[in-house]
Scaffold this motif. Structure first.
Motif, short mmCIF file in Angstrom:
data_model
loop_
_atom_site.label_atom_id
_atom_site.label_comp_id
_atom_site.label_asym_id
_atom_site.label_seq_id
_atom_site.Cartn_x
_atom_site.Cartn_y
_atom_site.Cartn_z
N MET A 187 0.79 -1.20 -0.03
CA MET A 187 -0.17 0.15 0.11
C MET A 187 1.04 1.24 -0.05
N ALA A 188 1.93 1.31 0.92
CA ALA A 188 2.65 2.38 0.81
C ALA A 188 3.54 2.57 -0.30
N LYS A 189 3.94 1.38 -1.09
CA LYS A 189 4.50 1.40 -2.38
C LYS A 189 3.81 2.16 -3.30
N TYR A 190 2.60 1.90 -3.33
CA TYR A 190 1.80 2.48 -4.60
C TYR A 190 0.95 3.77 -4.27
N PHE A 191 0.93 4.07 -2.78
CA PHE A 191 0.26 5.23 -2.63
C PHE A 191 1.06 6.31 -1.89
N SER A 192 2.40 5.94 -1.83
CA SER A 192 3.13 7.01 -1.34
C SER A 192 3.24 8.35 -2.14
N PRO A 193 3.15 8.06 -3.61
CA PRO A 193 3.27 9.34 -4.49
C PRO A 193 2.07 10.32 -4.34
N LEU A 194 1.06 9.65 -4.01
CA LEU A 194 -0.20 10.60 -3.49
C LEU A 194 -0.06 10.99 -2.23
N LEU A 195 0.33 10.35 -1.29
CA LEU A 195 0.62 11.00 -0.04
C LEU A 195 1.76 12.22 -0.12
N LEU A 196 2.94 11.96 -0.55
CA LEU A 196 3.85 13.12 -1.07
C LEU A 196 3.18 14.28 -1.46
N ASN A 197 2.12 14.30 -2.40
CA ASN A 197 1.34 15.35 -3.03
C ASN A 197 0.23 15.99 -1.99
N GLY A 198 0.11 15.28 -0.89
CA GLY A 198 -0.92 15.66 0.13
C GLY A 198 -0.86 17.19 0.54
N ARG A 199 -1.74 17.72 1.22
CA ARG A 199 -1.84 19.01 1.48
C ARG A 199 -1.35 19.21 3.20
N GLY A 200 -1.25 18.22 3.83
CA GLY A 200 -1.14 18.27 5.12
C GLY A 200 -2.24 18.49 5.89
N ALA A 201 -3.45 18.07 5.49
CA ALA A 201 -4.62 18.23 6.33
C ALA A 201 -4.83 17.60 7.74
N PHE A 202 -3.79 16.48 8.05
CA PHE A 202 -3.86 15.72 9.25
C PHE A 202 -2.42 16.06 10.13
N GLY A 203 -2.72 15.88 11.31
CA GLY A 203 -1.37 16.08 12.23
C GLY A 203 -1.32 17.59 12.38
N ALA A 204 -0.13 17.68 13.35
CA ALA A 204 -0.02 19.01 13.82
C ALA A 204 1.17 19.58 13.29
N GLN A 205 0.96 20.74 12.38
CA GLN A 205 2.13 21.11 11.55
C GLN A 205 2.81 22.04 12.35
N SER A 206 4.28 21.96 12.08
CA SER A 206 4.91 22.81 12.82
C SER A 206 5.23 24.13 12.13
N SER A 207 5.39 25.21 12.76
CA SER A 207 5.28 26.48 12.36
C SER A 207 6.63 26.76 11.33
N ASP A 208 7.54 26.03 11.68
CA ASP A 208 8.63 25.90 10.92
C ASP A 208 8.49 25.04 9.53
N ARG A 209 8.63 25.80 8.37
CA ARG A 209 8.11 25.32 7.12
C ARG A 209 9.09 24.01 6.85
N SER A 210 10.22 24.17 7.38
CA SER A 210 11.31 22.86 7.01
C SER A 210 10.85 21.70 7.78
N LYS A 211 9.95 21.86 8.82
CA LYS A 211 9.51 20.58 9.61
C LYS A 211 8.08 20.06 9.09
N GLN A 212 7.55 20.75 8.32
CA GLN A 212 6.32 20.48 7.77
C GLN A 212 5.86 19.11 7.24
N HIS A 213 4.95 18.57 7.16
CA HIS A 213 4.44 17.28 6.35
C HIS A 213 3.35 17.58 5.57
N ASN A 214 3.51 16.48 4.61
CA ASN A 214 2.41 16.58 3.41
C ASN A 214 1.27 15.71 3.67
#
Length: 283
Positions: free
Chosen positions: A145-172
Motif C-alpha cells: 500500500m505504501a509503495k503504490y500510494f506514497s506518491p499520492l501522500l507526498l502530494n498531500g496538503r497536510g490536512a492531518f497532524g500538527a503542523q510545525s510553524s517551521d516550514r522545513s519541518k512540515q509534512h504533506n
C-alpha cells in the motif's frame, strides 16, 4: 479555523499545536468492519469534513459500510481492493490518482489473527500456510500500500497532524499502520501467537523504514504504528473472557483515542510505535 487537542499521555504539552480544519482526503484500507469501519464513521461525521475512500475485499458484502455510504454519498466512496493482490493495488492507486490526485491520510487496518481464527499456542500449531497468510495480510499488504500510494501522500496538503510553524519541518501527509502491542519484541513475556506476533513485528520494521525514506526531501510523510488497545472486534472476540471490562474498548472509543494521536503527529514523532493512550511502545 484552528483547534487544539487535549494532549494524550506520552505526547506531552508540546503536542498542543494548531490543526487545520480545511478537510482532506483519507484512504481507509480494510474498512468493511471493526476499527476500519469506525475510522470511516468518525471521519465522515466529524468536523474534519474529510473525503473518505474506503477499501475492502468485497464491497457488496460490506453491508454496514454500504449503509454508511448511503448516509454520506458526497464524501464517502467505496472501492474493491485485495491487499494480497499487487495488480489490485496498482489499479486502485491509479484510479484514485486520476480522481483525487493526492491523499492526506492513509490508515492500513486490515488484519488477521490466523487463518484458523485462533493464535498458535505452541510450535505444534505452527504451519507454513498460517505464517504465509498472516504475513501477506498484516505485513506485505500494508507495505505494498505504501509503495503504490506514497506518491499520492507526498502530494498531500497536510490536512492531518500538527503542523510545525517551521516550514522545513512540515509534512504533506500521515501514514498509519495499525499494529499491536503483541508485536513488540521487548514486551513479549508469554510467547505463542507466532504468526500474528511475527507479522506485526515485521510491520513495525516496515513502518520504521518508511519513516526514513518518506521523511527525506522537501515533501514528507509522517509514518507511525499504532496499537488500538483490546477492541471488541471479531479478531479479538475469542479472548474477551480474559480481558477486564474496563480494558475492552468499543471501536468508537478506540478510534477516538487513535484520532487524538493522529491529530497530534508531526515530523518529530515519525517512525514511532504508539499505544492508544499516546505512550510510546518499545520495539
Amino acid at each position: 479555523m484552528w483547534r487544539f487537542h487535549k494532549p494524550v499521555q506520552g505526547l506531552g504539552a508540546q503536542s498542543l499545536q494548531p490543526v487545520s480544519m480545511s478537510g482532506g482526503i483519507a484512504l481507509i484500507q480494510g474498512a468493511s468492519r471493526g476499527i476500519g469501519l469506525q475510522f470511516c464513521k468518525y471521519l465522515v461525521s466529524s468536523k474534519h469534513r474529510t473525503t473518505v475512500i474506503a477499501t475492502c475485499r468485497d464491497p457488496q458484502a460490506a453491508t454496514d459500510l454500504q449503509a454508511l455510504k448511503a448516509q454520506h454519498p458526497d464524501v464517502l466512496s467505496i472501492r474493491r481492493l485485495d491487499v494480497t493482490s499487487q495488480s489490485d493495488l496498482q489499479e486502485t492507486a491509479q484510479g484514485i490518482e486520476q480522481q483525487f490526485g493526492s491523499l492526506d491520510l492513509l490508515i492500513n487496518c486490515a488484519a488477521m489473527l490466523h487463518p484458523s481464527g485462533k493464535g498458535e499456542t505452541s510450535l505444534r500449531e505452527v504451519s507454513a500456510e498460517g505464517l504465509s497468510q498472516a504475513l501477506a495480510t498484516n505485513t506485505i499488504g500494508p507495505l505494498l500500500m505504501a509503495k503504490y500510494f506514497s506518491p499520492l501522500l507526498l502530494n498531500g496538503r497536510g490536512a492531518f497532524g500538527a503542523q510545525s510553524s517551521d516550514r522545513s519541518k512540515q509534512h504533506n501527509a500521515v501514514l498509519v499502520n495499525m499494529s499491536a502491542k503483541v508485536g513488540s519484541i521487548s514486551d513479549n513475556a508469554l510467547g505463542g501467537w507466532y504468526s500474528y506476533r511475527m507479522s506485526k513485528s515485521a510491520l513495525n520494521m516496515a513502518t520504521k523504514c518508511l519513516s526514513i525514506e518518506l521523511g527525506r526531501g522537501k515533501k514528507r510523510v509522517v509514518c507511525v504504528s499504532l496499537h488500538p488497545g483490546t477492541v471488541d472486534t471479531e479478531l479479538s472476540r475469542p479472548y474477551h473472557k480474559n480481558v477486564p471490562k474496563e480494558k475492552l474498548f468499543s471501536p468508537e472509543r478506540s478510534v477516538s483515542y487513535l484520532m487524538d494521536i493522529i491529530d497530534n503527529l508531526n515530523m518529530e514523532r515519525t517512525g514511532k510505535f504508539y499505544a492508544w493512550n499516546g505512550s510510546e511502545l518499545p520495539w
